[in-house]
Enzyme design. Structure first.
Site, PDB file in Angstrom:
ATOM      1  N   HIS A   1       0.988  -1.073  -0.012  1.00  0.00           N
ATOM      2  CA  HIS A   1      -0.058   0.049   0.168  1.00  0.00           C
ATOM      3  C   HIS A   1       1.020   1.159   0.000  1.00  0.00           C
ATOM      4  O   HIS A   1       0.989   1.817   0.987  1.00  0.00           O
ATOM      5  CB  HIS A   1      -0.796  -0.093   1.244  1.00  0.00           C
ATOM      6  CG  HIS A   1      -2.339  -0.881   0.964  1.00  0.00           C
ATOM      7  ND1 HIS A   1      -3.135  -0.435  -0.177  1.00  0.00           N
ATOM      8  CD2 HIS A   1      -2.695  -1.810   1.389  1.00  0.00           C
ATOM      9  CE1 HIS A   1      -4.119  -1.034   0.067  1.00  0.00           C
ATOM     10  NE2 HIS A   1      -3.976  -1.909   0.786  1.00  0.00           N
TER      11      HIS A   1
ATOM     12  N   ASP B   1      -4.756   1.829   2.036  1.00  0.00           N
ATOM     13  CA  ASP B   1      -5.080   1.298   3.147  1.00  0.00           C
ATOM     14  C   ASP B   1      -5.762   2.272   4.381  1.00  0.00           C
ATOM     15  O   ASP B   1      -6.616   2.009   5.031  1.00  0.00           O
ATOM     16  CB  ASP B   1      -4.042   0.261   3.767  1.00  0.00           C
ATOM     17  CG  ASP B   1      -2.817   1.291   4.075  1.00  0.00           C
ATOM     18  OD1 ASP B   1      -2.620   2.435   3.291  1.00  0.00           O
ATOM     19  OD2 ASP B   1      -1.691   0.975   4.852  1.00  0.00           O
TER      20      ASP B   1
ATOM     21  N   TYR C   1      -7.484   9.024 -17.078  1.00  0.00           N
ATOM     22  CA  TYR C   1      -8.341   9.785 -15.997  1.00  0.00           C
ATOM     23  C   TYR C   1      -8.524  11.155 -16.615  1.00  0.00           C
ATOM     24  O   TYR C   1      -7.460  11.817 -16.894  1.00  0.00           O
ATOM     25  CB  TYR C   1      -7.804   9.683 -14.772  1.00  0.00           C
ATOM     26  CG  TYR C   1      -7.746   8.248 -14.316  1.00  0.00           C
ATOM     27  CD1 TYR C   1      -8.536   7.311 -14.534  1.00  0.00           C
ATOM     28  CD2 TYR C   1      -6.769   7.845 -12.998  1.00  0.00           C
ATOM     29  CE1 TYR C   1      -8.073   5.987 -14.270  1.00  0.00           C
ATOM     30  CE2 TYR C   1      -6.661   6.643 -12.520  1.00  0.00           C
ATOM     31  CZ  TYR C   1      -7.279   5.854 -13.033  1.00  0.00           C
ATOM     32  OH  TYR C   1      -7.260   4.420 -12.654  1.00  0.00           O
TER      33      TYR C   1
ATOM     34  N   GLU D   1       0.551   7.908  11.535  1.00  0.00           N
ATOM     35  CA  GLU D   1      -0.782   7.136  11.858  1.00  0.00           C
ATOM     36  C   GLU D   1      -1.653   8.119  12.357  1.00  0.00           C
ATOM     37  O   GLU D   1      -2.942   7.763  12.468  1.00  0.00           O
ATOM     38  CB  GLU D   1      -0.832   6.022  12.507  1.00  0.00           C
ATOM     39  CG  GLU D   1      -0.351   4.557  11.553  1.00  0.00           C
ATOM     40  CD  GLU D   1      -0.091   3.501  12.262  1.00  0.00           C
ATOM     41  OE1 GLU D   1       0.049   3.418  13.538  1.00  0.00           O
ATOM     42  OE2 GLU D   1      -0.307   2.244  11.743  1.00  0.00           O
TER      43      GLU D   1
END
Length: 438
Positions: A138, A143, A341, A417
């Protein structure tokens, strides 16, 4: 002492209000969201670490999709669709009060990258991708996106008694492109009804980024991320012995000249004071022995633009330059350009409306208008149909220079995190505030 205690509360989360303001229903709801977000922090962290250790490539997110679907069902969602665009999950949460529909989206896929970050939950996964064995990581933070949106689902499900309208949760596969020969991603999600029954009026999404420190939120009205196109150029020469190049046509030399020629498109052929553009050759393949000039060389790359006129002009220049150089060297050349895209375009009115919410969540000084990003996002397909806002959440540790941090897509990309909590709060608040004011 009471005054000091009040300051600590304000520092704990941005946007704390005097008690008399909290009598307003919207302010009371904001406080409930903050409390619910704090309660789910540990689970969001655990989900992210589990997903990080078990990444899956585009259209193969079977385990991830199963975790998401089970979670939404346990929360009592009114509808949970699986198998959308191969592995996508679409959940619908109906509030107890009448109102419109808002959509929230997270992408689920990892990248064919071998992780080099020293973490106890680092990925060890290896698999096949387009015929090659690759590591899986990831490396773009998807994630985090999945864990954040699972957290938002739990926060809003717990407040459904006072929730106005409906929230559609879109967990999307293959944002990083499906395998060769397969369809997938946002375009396929839309084709298979992700924005139907009911149709959202707006959509929100976020992306963790190494370009901002943790605690920071970046946004931009209008064109925000570039369009993305893929190209393949095949140069055909005539194979001969490496000791006698005059007996053949060397496609390696011709390809080298084409690579250099392509660099003049942006530097000399486009007005980059108007919009930036990028032409990058990312792969060259040809030959299998040092003393054999091969018959053929193939190169692949990407094109990034923010303007449709420039996009088409670059495509034309690339073809002219590649074919012209090849012809001048008596080689053949085939240029194939595929539009992928579109530009990620943040609706200006929606952006202006929601920036105060982001400022309340992160603090005015931590919410910034950021420069255009030459990365691309298939979130842009949703924005072609309904107004959308796509914003960025910083993931680089405080005190580190984001410009020097390993970037998204790097095998050394590392997420602080603490960004997860801010992501949950920001996405929950923008959804709630938009529904409450419409």
């Amino acid at each position: 002492m009471p005054a000091r205690t009040g300051r600590c509360c304000n520092e704990r989360f941005a946007g704390a209000r005097p008690m008399n303001d909290r009598l307003d229903p919207q302010h009371a709801a904001a406080d409930l969201i903050e409390e619910a977000a704090r309660q789910v922090e540990g689970r969001v962290l655990a989900w992210r670490r589990d997903l990080h250790a078990h990444p899956e490539l585009g259209n193969r997110e079977f385990r991830t999709a199963g975790i998401v679907a089970d979670h939404l069902r346990r929360l009592g969602f009114d509808e949970v669709r699986t198998g959308v665009a191969h592995t996508g999950v679409v959940g619908l949460l109906k509030g107890a009060l009448p109102g419109p529909v808002v959509a929230l989206r997270a992408d689920m896929d990892g990248l064919p990258v071998t992780e080099e970050v020293d973490l106890p939950f680092a990925s060890k996964v290896r698999t096949q991708w387009n015929g090659e064995e690759v590591g899986v990581m990831h490396a773009c933070g998807h994630d985090c996106h999945v864990a954040i949106l699972m957290g938002v689902a739990e926060v809003l499900a717990g407040l459904r008694a006072t929730l106005r309208g409906q929230v559609k949760f879109i967990f999307q596969p293959a944002e990083e492109m499906p395998p060769d020969g397969e369809d997938g991603g946002a375009k396929m999600m839309i084709a298979e009804g992700a924005l139907e029954k009911p149709t959202p009026r707006v959509i929100f999404g976020l992306h963790v980024t190494s370009r901002l420190n943790v605690g920071e939120i970046g946004y931009r009205p209008g064109p925000t991320m570039a369009s993305s196109d893929r190209f393949r150029i095949t140069v055909r020469g005539r194979q001969t012995h490496g000791a006698a190049p005059w007996l053949g046509v060397d496609p390696i030399v011709v390809s080298s000249q084409i690579v250099l020629g392509l660099q003049t498109i942006v530097s000399r052929g486009q007005d980059i004071t108007r919009e930036p553009a990028v032409v990058t050759v990312g792969m060259i393949r040809g030959g299998n022995r040092e003393n054999i000039i091969p018959d053929e060389v193939m190169m692949k790359g990407t094109i990034r633009t923010f303007d449709e006129g420039m996009r088409d002009d670059i495509h034309e220049q690339m073809t002219d330059i590649a074919e012209g150089i090849a012809k001048g060297n008596r080689a053949g050349c085939q240029v194939c350009i595929n539009k992928n895209y579109p530009v990620t375009y943040n609706d200006p009115a929606l952006t202006a409306q929601m920036v105060p919410t982001l400022q309340r969540v992160a603090g005015d000084e931590h919410v910034h208008e950021v420069p255009k990003v030459t990365g691309a996002e298939d979130f842009s397909y949703y924005q072609q149909l309904i107004p959308g806002l796509f914003f960025f959440v910083g993931s680089t540790e405080k005190g580190l220079d984001p410009a020097k941090a390993p970037s998204n897509h790097s095998p050394r990309y590392k997420v602080d995190e603490a960004s997860l909590s801010l992501g949950v709060r920001a996405l929950a608040h923008v959804a709630w505030d938009w529904l409450a004011t419409h």
